[in-house]
Motif scaffolding. Structure first.
Motif, PDB file in Angstrom:
ATOM      1  N   GLY A 195     -12.266  -2.043  11.656  1.00 20.14           N
ATOM      2  CA  GLY A 195     -12.142  -3.492  11.494  1.00 20.14           C
ATOM      3  C   GLY A 195     -12.806  -4.019  10.237  1.00 20.14           C
ATOM      4  O   GLY A 195     -13.375  -5.110  10.216  1.00 20.14           O
ATOM      5  N   ILE A 196     -12.729  -3.226   9.186  1.00 17.59           N
ATOM      6  CA  ILE A 196     -13.395  -3.621   7.936  1.00 17.59           C
ATOM      7  C   ILE A 196     -12.383  -4.185   6.934  1.00 17.59           C
ATOM      8  O   ILE A 196     -11.170  -4.076   7.125  1.00 17.59           O
ATOM      9  N   GLU A 197     -12.911  -4.715   5.868  1.00 18.83           N
ATOM     10  CA  GLU A 197     -12.073  -5.181   4.777  1.00 18.83           C
ATOM     11  C   GLU A 197     -11.561  -3.959   4.010  1.00 18.83           C
ATOM     12  O   GLU A 197     -12.302  -2.986   3.848  1.00 18.83           O
ATOM     13  N   ALA A 198     -10.325  -4.024   3.543  1.00 20.91           N
ATOM     14  CA  ALA A 198      -9.787  -2.889   2.766  1.00 20.91           C
ATOM     15  C   ALA A 198     -10.321  -2.937   1.340  1.00 20.91           C
ATOM     16  O   ALA A 198     -10.229  -3.974   0.685  1.00 20.91           O
ATOM     17  N   PRO A 199     -10.887  -1.837   0.861  1.00 20.29           N
ATOM     18  CA  PRO A 199     -11.318  -1.817  -0.542  1.00 20.29           C
ATOM     19  C   PRO A 199     -10.090  -1.931  -1.468  1.00 20.29           C
ATOM     20  O   PRO A 199      -8.985  -1.530  -1.074  1.00 20.29           O
ATOM     21  N   PRO A 211      -7.928  -6.863   8.554  1.00 17.42           N
ATOM     22  CA  PRO A 211      -8.879  -5.751   8.657  1.00 17.42           C
ATOM     23  C   PRO A 211      -8.168  -4.404   8.811  1.00 17.42           C
ATOM     24  O   PRO A 211      -7.041  -4.354   9.269  1.00 17.42           O
ATOM     25  N   VAL A 212      -8.897  -3.365   8.433  1.00 20.32           N
ATOM     26  CA  VAL A 212      -8.353  -2.008   8.543  1.00 20.32           C
ATOM     27  C   VAL A 212      -9.390  -1.085   9.193  1.00 20.32           C
ATOM     28  O   VAL A 212     -10.562  -1.440   9.322  1.00 20.32           O
ATOM     29  N   ASP A 213      -8.923   0.062   9.607  1.00 19.79           N
ATOM     30  CA  ASP A 213      -9.828   1.152   9.993  1.00 19.79           C
ATOM     31  C   ASP A 213      -9.784   2.174   8.855  1.00 19.79           C
ATOM     32  O   ASP A 213      -8.720   2.444   8.298  1.00 19.79           O
ATOM     33  N   ARG A 231      -8.325   8.615   6.090  1.00 18.59           N
ATOM     34  CA  ARG A 231      -7.264   7.950   6.838  1.00 18.59           C
ATOM     35  C   ARG A 231      -7.552   6.471   6.765  1.00 18.59           C
ATOM     36  O   ARG A 231      -8.683   6.020   6.942  1.00 18.59           O
ATOM     37  N   ILE A 232      -6.513   5.680   6.505  1.00 21.84           N
ATOM     38  CA  ILE A 232      -6.688   4.238   6.474  1.00 21.84           C
ATOM     39  C   ILE A 232      -5.454   3.640   7.136  1.00 21.84           C
ATOM     40  O   ILE A 232      -4.335   4.138   6.990  1.00 21.84           O
ATOM     41  N   PHE A 243      -2.089   5.875   7.016  1.00 16.33           N
ATOM     42  CA  PHE A 243      -1.956   6.511   5.712  1.00 16.33           C
ATOM     43  C   PHE A 243      -3.005   7.612   5.600  1.00 16.33           C
ATOM     44  O   PHE A 243      -4.186   7.366   5.846  1.00 16.33           O
ATOM     45  N   HIS A 244      -2.563   8.794   5.214  1.00 19.73           N
ATOM     46  CA  HIS A 244      -3.495   9.912   5.084  1.00 19.73           C
ATOM     47  C   HIS A 244      -3.592  10.362   3.626  1.00 19.73           C
ATOM     48  O   HIS A 244      -2.574  10.497   2.962  1.00 19.73           O
ATOM     49  N   MET A 245      -4.796  10.575   3.192  1.00 17.07           N
ATOM     50  CA  MET A 245      -5.020  11.110   1.851  1.00 17.07           C
ATOM     51  C   MET A 245      -6.020  12.249   1.974  1.00 17.07           C
ATOM     52  O   MET A 245      -6.734  12.357   2.983  1.00 17.07           O
ATOM     53  N   ARG A 246      -6.033  13.089   0.954  1.00 18.91           N
ATOM     54  CA  ARG A 246      -6.978  14.203   0.981  1.00 18.91           C
ATOM     55  C   ARG A 246      -7.430  14.450  -0.468  1.00 18.91           C
ATOM     56  O   ARG A 246      -6.622  14.307  -1.386  1.00 18.91           O
TER      57      ARG A 246
END
Ligand code: FES
Ligand code: FES
Ligand code: FES
Lengths: 344, 344, 344
Positions: A195-199, A211-213, A231-232, A243-246
């Motif tokens: 539940g945070i703000e997206a950077p 908000p995002v996780d 993951r976002i 969305f997945h990043m690595r």
């Protein structure tokens, strides 16, 4: 001078950096000459001719894979064995020091230490680098700071809040504690922001609104491999949605207190969107440059204060402290082995 | 840091480099100030004022040969004895450290070690530098590599085949064995190539067509003088017919692992052909640059591997190994003498 | 590496160099971060964060005087005590190392050693820097030479004759002996030239014609403060008539063998003549550059001759020798204290 763990896999080069020409790169204070044999097999040898240490990388590679030193003409076959010197009858007893080298998923992994200990099963999974469901960019950035500072940088991502506030960092990162787990030498951490703000970077990269996780799961495979799983997703989205990043980092000591900072940044969405790829690559390099600037300034403070001041540490240092301890243990183990019998 | 033999003649400067101005040059880690007295006598003193070590080369030379330190005004006569300080009544007991210096055939030879051991008879014959039947070009090239690497470079000319293939090297050099003879410290070698193809440089320099005979007779006068006698002629030509060339190398340790690479290249034919002279000079410098590049790369490999790896050596290394041994012996002798009594 | 006296006042910065931004300057091999609190109080702390040594000078200063490290967010209050780390609950036990700092007459004096020994009464009178009857210019020049060479340069002004012949030096300086007096660590000297020719600088600065009387009275307050009192006047003029000038030098070891050469040049005449001020400032910088060039050349001669040659000294060296001895004593005292109990 910092001492480096050598019994471990390091990212030595990206596959696309090495071809049928000779290329020198310093790894853990050893000059290494990389090249490919006619059948495409990548090879890494110490870049000192056994005759008078002239760099082999200044020599040349014949069509049949014979490597010739261009100072006095020693010639070495694909196995590194000297097969003669020009037209002279002598055939010197000499062989190149070859390093265990594994090519996998577009990366060349080198083991600069005792070859008998080289164990491929220690390499982390990098199949996402070639998975058709993923796309990635990669490269390498030079860093004039010791390896340990880069390790600690990646194991304590609270720095994103302060060092990268216009891209990947915001207040939530430093405010969210991590869970740390240690498996043998390996150190993992996990930070789950809810539940945070997206950077800014993720806002633009994924078209998300707050908000995002946001998840950050790191794996440090000492001495020199770090994988970050990101993951976002809009808050409350269930896995495997989102969305997945690595990011794979190859943290490879170069020469003295310099380090190669290899990176590969991948994602599993919009994989054909080249504009997005380009944007992400540019951002990744900008973030790494912020780290490089910080670590090079920090390096001066370590280099000029070798005795060291008493450090203050806090909860968020846990993974970095565990990583530091793992490296110290590996080094101690290696130094003991150096004075006795090396056993796998 | 490499230690240098100091009890030996080194080429300190070409005569035409030194005049009635002060000139600093580092020799075996000593700063030397060269100048000429009013009668033309060349002089070499340690470039540190006995007062507070200010470089004398930043001072000035009076018309009568008095050298004045331009920090606080100490003045030294032609013998290096302090004759006063400005207008003050004091006349300090102080003298410059002067080095034995011999001027001969356009070269200034300096002995940086114990003056009592300086013996002019140790100098090789350089009369060809002023012989009216000969012409030559000369100069000095800076090299960022230790003296020993340059010595070994010249004592193993098989490298011409690989490092200088477009000028003085071809397959015949590496393929032809040498004879080596040792006289005390001195090391000589001789390579006689018969019925070989003419390398490009000699083809153009002498208008020769293959096959030719080519002789390379080297003399190493340790610690720092090398003379190469070259003869090239159509196969079967009898001496004294044929083209003769000679190269004098002054291998002078400078500061740290840097070396002055002095050269003089002479010939006994077409001595008035200035175009040929210019061509040969250009080629000589091009060849030396190839050596400089190679030796500087090799130097890095030695500097970063001080312990040293086991070396492989072959027949063609014999002269270089003898030269290395001669230098080691001289250094050991000198170090023993440094702790006891020096006797000539 | 030279060791520096740390129990002493050094000029750390001019007041106008330090504001509400963070500024790094190395002092006696310590990186120092200078800044001002909201009330204007100047502050100096070690420029290494107690967390992981990141330079605090790369962090930022809040409106309330809180200093934040911009690597992981440690925050420090005006007293240097850590007051928290971002949003995390932990409040690390950590404090900055703060240095005694005195601001007086436009200069910031720092005491890099044991704070218990810092004694303001050791500072020389600098009231002329703010005296309405005087005007001055000031600045700082970087010098790549060890502190001692600069101390000795100022304590033996005979060098003006040789190094600054076109401005402040002429034959009279070297020809006139000094009186030297020692009070504890402090070393004073006095040179009174009578009926001499006016050196060019004073000729232009004061509109004087020869003959003149010229006084040079120097005070060395070791380890790093030098004050020169200058008086010049037509021969026979009685004090307090005549032209008075004063130079304050802050000789502050920086990092390794580098030194900050702070200066303030003042006068008590034509104090509103800005053209004259500009002329004098330009001359001062030209003279200092001549010293910098000389000392940097001298530094090379010391750095490459660590064992040292036997020095020749003369009468005019007396003040410099006393200054050198004072510094050696202070260093010895400090090193003893470092192994035992420090008492004021
Ligand atoms: S150094 Fe490689 S052949 Fe001599
Ligand atoms: S250093 Fe030469 S006179 Fe002082
Ligand atoms: S180094 Fe300053 S907060 Fe980490």
């Amino acid at each position: 001078m910092t001492q480096h763990v050598r019994n471990g896999w390091y990212l030595g080069a990206w596959s696309d950096e090495i071809g049928r020409t000779l290329r020198q790169r310093w790894i853990t204070d050893i000059p290494v000459c990389f090249y490919r044999l006619p059948d495409g097999t990548a090879t890494a040898v110490e870049d000192r001719c056994p005759h008078r240490r002239y760099p082999l990388s200044l020599g040349h590679l014949d069509g049949d894979g014979t490597l010739q030193c261009d100072y006095h003409g020693y010639r070495f076959d694909a196995a590194g064995v000297c097969v003669g010197v020009a037209e002279q009858a002598d055939r010197p007893k000499a062989a190149l020091r070859r390093f265990p080298l594994v090519e996998r998923d577009g990366a060349l992994w080198i083991w600069p230490g005792d070859p008998d200990l080289a164990d491929e099963s220690l390499l982390p999974d990098t199949s996402w680098l070639t998975d058709p469901g993923w796309t990635h960019v990669h490269g390498v950035v030079p860093l004039k700071a010791r390896h340990l500072l880069l390790v600690e940088n990646l194991l304590d991502l609270t720095h994103e809040t302060f060092l990268h506030p216009t891209s990947i960092g915001n207040a939530a990162v430093a405010a969210t504690p991590i869970d740390v787990t240690v498996h043998g030498d390996r150190v993992d951490f996990s930070r789950r922001m809810t539940g945070i703000e997206a950077p800014p970077f993720y806002e633009k990269s994924c078209g998300l609104t707050s908000p995002v996780d946001r998840w950050q799961d790191g794996e440090f495979h000492p001495p020199g491999i770090f994988v970050l799983h990101i993951r976002i997703a809009p808050t409350g989205t269930e896995e495997p949605e989102g969305f997945h990043m690595r990011v794979l980092y190859g943290l490879t000591p170069a020469r003295g207190n310099e380090t190669h900072d290899f990176y590969a940044l991948g994602r599993d969405y919009l994989i054909d969107d080249e504009e997005l790829t380009e944007f992400q690559h540019k951002q990744q390099l900008a973030v790494m440059q912020e780290d490089v600037d910080a670590l090079e300034a920090q390096e001066v403070m370590y280099a000029t204060d070798p005795g060291g001041t008493v450090e203050s540490s806090i909860r968020s240092d846990l993974a970095a402290l565990r990583g530091r301890r793992a490296l110290a243990k590996m080094l101690a183990r290696e130094q003991r082995a150096g004075h006795g019998t090396v056993s796998a």
